[in-house]
Design a protein around this motif. Structure first.
Motif, mmCIF file in Angstrom:
data_model
loop_
_atom_site.group_PDB
_atom_site.id
_atom_site.type_symbol
_atom_site.label_atom_id
_atom_site.label_comp_id
_atom_site.label_asym_id
_atom_site.label_seq_id
_atom_site.Cartn_x
_atom_site.Cartn_y
_atom_site.Cartn_z
ATOM 1 N N TYR A 1 0.799 -1.227 0.000
ATOM 2 C CA TYR A 1 0.000 0.000 0.000
ATOM 3 C C TYR A 1 0.836 1.283 0.000
ATOM 4 O O TYR A 1 0.364 2.339 -0.427
ATOM 5 N N GLY A 2 2.052 1.224 0.516
ATOM 6 C CA GLY A 2 2.932 2.384 0.491
ATOM 7 C C GLY A 2 2.494 3.544 1.363
ATOM 8 O O GLY A 2 2.867 4.701 1.107
ATOM 9 N N LEU A 3 1.740 3.298 2.402
ATOM 10 C CA LEU A 3 1.224 4.371 3.249
ATOM 11 C C LEU A 3 2.202 4.727 4.363
ATOM 12 O O LEU A 3 2.817 3.850 4.982
ATOM 13 N N ASN A 4 2.347 6.020 4.604
ATOM 14 C CA ASN A 4 3.139 6.553 5.726
ATOM 15 C C ASN A 4 4.587 6.050 5.722
ATOM 16 O O ASN A 4 5.163 5.763 6.780
ATOM 17 N N VAL B 1 13.389 7.360 3.272
ATOM 18 C CA VAL B 1 14.523 6.436 3.343
ATOM 19 C C VAL B 1 14.060 5.011 3.665
ATOM 20 O O VAL B 1 14.874 4.142 3.959
ATOM 21 N N ASP B 2 12.753 4.764 3.584
ATOM 22 C CA ASP B 2 12.206 3.435 3.859
ATOM 23 C C ASP B 2 12.464 2.526 2.655
ATOM 24 O O ASP B 2 12.144 2.873 1.516
ATOM 25 N N ALA B 3 13.034 1.371 2.909
ATOM 26 C CA ALA B 3 13.365 0.438 1.836
ATOM 27 C C ALA B 3 12.132 0.012 1.053
ATOM 28 O O ALA B 3 12.196 -0.225 -0.161
ATOM 29 N N ARG B 4 10.997 -0.070 1.721
ATOM 30 C CA ARG B 4 9.764 -0.480 1.047
ATOM 31 C C ARG B 4 9.328 0.557 0.012
ATOM 32 O O ARG B 4 8.831 0.200 -1.068
ATOM 33 N N LEU B 5 9.495 1.821 0.340
ATOM 34 C CA LEU B 5 9.157 2.885 -0.603
ATOM 35 C C LEU B 5 10.040 2.800 -1.851
ATOM 36 O O LEU B 5 9.548 2.902 -2.983
#
Length: 306
Positions: free
Chosen positions: A232-235, A239-243
């Motif tokens: 979902y890419g929320l919040n 620098v978040d690896a998931r983003l």
């Protein structure tokens, strides 16, 4: 030169409507285009896989060019009711070939085949003729195609070649099925992995393979949170690896020989950064790099333990 054989027919196994009975014992028989058409019409079990026009056309070209090998040990297999288990693509090809062509190329208006009658229908799962049975045909579970893809990655990775997965295209269907059963972790997160593919373009096979390995590590409890972020890419911070993983696949990977290895490596790198709380500013993998290992998992130790 065609192999001569004298038919020894019995009507015992003949389904209603077929004009050409099967033999009562395994043997080599001449099969004409008319017989092939008849058997295809009356002996093709309704639960057999859909017939592939491409596969039967390939066989037809081989027959018409004189390249067909007669009486191969890969015979025509029929079950105890006289219905085909493994035969339909070869019979479709033969049915489309004229007798004149057969005489010109093989000296007779028929081709000789080993015929194996009265076999248990259960062998459908293990014979693999012509149009290959995929893992999805055999797994018979939800998300079977996706799970088969993940299992194929795991089978290729288990070879221990950390420069890539060179054997990936050669992994056989039985090996995929065996790997699937050896990795129940593949099924634990497959619904969300499938969702991450739909929502963020993260490829299912390598993602499922990475999380299956992660599920055998001390980081297993982080998988649900990882999946929520990647899907979902929320919040997510910058620098978040998931983003960065989501962005990397949204832009697409360059086409080429190493695309599969690169996709897998990017997911592993993002996962490792995430579980170790490492900030990411750029997510990439060079072709000169070895494939990264999932943090806390080692295929070498896994093999030794087995």
């Amino acid at each position: 030169m065609a192999i001569k054989a004298v038919p020894a027919y019995t009507a015992e196994l003949t389904p209603e409507g077929s004009q050409y009975p099967l033999p009562s014992t395994p043997q080599i028989l001449p099969v004409t285009p008319e017989m092939a058409s008849d058997w295809l019409s009356y002996r093709n079990h309704p639960k057999n896989r859909p017939l592939s026009k491409g596969v039967s056309a390939k066989y037809q070209r081989d027959i018409e060019s004189g390249r067909w090998r007669e009486a191969s040990p890969e015979g025509l297999i029929f079950d105890t009711d006289g219905y085909g288990v493994s035969f339909q693509h070869r019979m479709k090809a033969l049915a489309n070939v004229s007798a004149d062509v057969l005489i010109e190329k093989y000296g007779e208006p028929h081709l000789s085949f080993w015929i194996f009658p009265n076999e248990p229908r259960e062998i459908f799962d293990v014979v693999d003729q012509g149009y290959k049975r995929t893992a999805a045909h055999l797994l018979r579970v939800p998300y079977a195609t996706s799970l088969g893809n993940g299992a194929r990655h795991l089978a290729a990775l288990s070879d221990g070649d950390r420069w890539g997965m060179p054997r990936f295209p050669k992994i056989t269907t039985p090996e995929i099925v065996e790997t699937f059963h050896a990795w129940p972790e593949l099924t634990w997160y497959i619904k969300d992995v499938h969702g991450a593919s739909l929502d963020a373009d993260i490829p299912i096979g390598p993602h499922a393979a990475v999380l299956a390995q992660a599920a055998r590590t001390a980081h297993r409890d982080l998988i649900p949170e990882w999946l929520e972020g990647t899907r979902y890419g929320l919040n997510l911070t910058q620098v978040d690896a998931r983003l960065h993983l989501r962005r990397r696949f949204h832009t697409g990977l360059p086409a080429g020989k190493g695309k599969r290895d690169q996709a897998y490596a990017l997911i592993v790198k993002a996962w490792n950064a995430y579980v170790n709380d490492e900030p990411v500013t750029v997510l990439r993998h060079m072709s000169t790099e070895v494939l990264p290992r999932v943090d806390g998992f080692d295929f070498t130790k896994q093999v030794k333990a087995a």
